[in-house]
Design a protein around this motif. Structure first.
Motif: not given
Length: 213
Positions: A196, A200, A203-204, A211
């Motif tokens: 996870e 994250r 994505s940043r 997701e």
């Protein structure tokens, strides 16, 4: 009882691939275990081979405690049942083999993954500890050399500064590579939380929506 092809009613059925009928199995010399038949009170019987493809994979025995003459219709019906039984037995054997192969594949996959994780962990430790310490020592040595250079050696000082910056850049890349091989969070938080967190971070960095479910 272990029987060879051609021995006993069962062996005859296997050898000839044809039903074998007996009207008195308790005294039929072809029936090997006559004492068992007598103790059970068995009188009439029929043995049918279970044939799958070109192989006999078993036999089907039907016994009665009374005198009975098997008609052609009864024999045909029992042969049809024997054929279906042979298919069911072979399917069960194949499914068992598939399940066994799946279990072996799963076990092998788990071993491969475990070996990969151990190797990744070893590489991560070597990069972080051995190579990282060596680069840290190199950076310190370059810093000391820089400080010992005469103030008039501006050009040489500049080249040493570049070497220090390059060493720091390589050290940072090495740390990132070691963390990518074996994220520290994997030991502390577990696989789910680590994945996870990686999603994250990705994505940043990329500004792409990710997701994790």
């Amino acid at each position: 009882l272990p029987l060879r092809a051609g021995e006993g009613l069962a062996g005859i059925a296997v050898a000839t691939r044809q039903p074998v009928v007996s009207a008195g199995i308790a005294w039929d010399p072809r029936f090997v275990n006559r004492s068992w038949a007598a103790s059970e009170g068995l009188v009439s019987g029929i043995i049918l081979p279970l044939i799958y493809g070109d192989r006999v994979i078993g036999i089907l025995g039907v016994f009665l405690r009374r005198l009975h003459t098997f008609t052609n219709e009864e024999i045909d019906l029992l042969q049809a049942f024997a054929a279906q039984s042979a298919i069911a037995m072979e399917n069960a054997r194949l499914f068992e083999q598939v399940d066994l192969a799946r279990e072996r594949l799963l076990d092998l996959t788990q071993r491969v993954v475990s070996a990969q994780e151990e190797e990744r962990g070893r590489l991560s430790r070597e990069l972080h500890d051995d190579a990282g310490q060596a680069l840290t020592a190199l950076r310190i040595s370059l810093g000391l050399i820089h400080d010992d250079l005469p103030s008039g050696e501006a050009s040489l000082r500049g080249r040493v500064d570049e070497a220090v910056k390059l060493t720091e850049s390589i050290l940072e890349q090495l740390r990132s590579l070691a963390q990518a091989l074996r994220p520290p969070a994997l030991e502390a938080a577990g696989l789910d939380a680590t994945l996870e967190g990686l999603c994250r971070d990705f994505s940043r960095r990329t500004r792409l929506p990710v997701e994790y479910v």
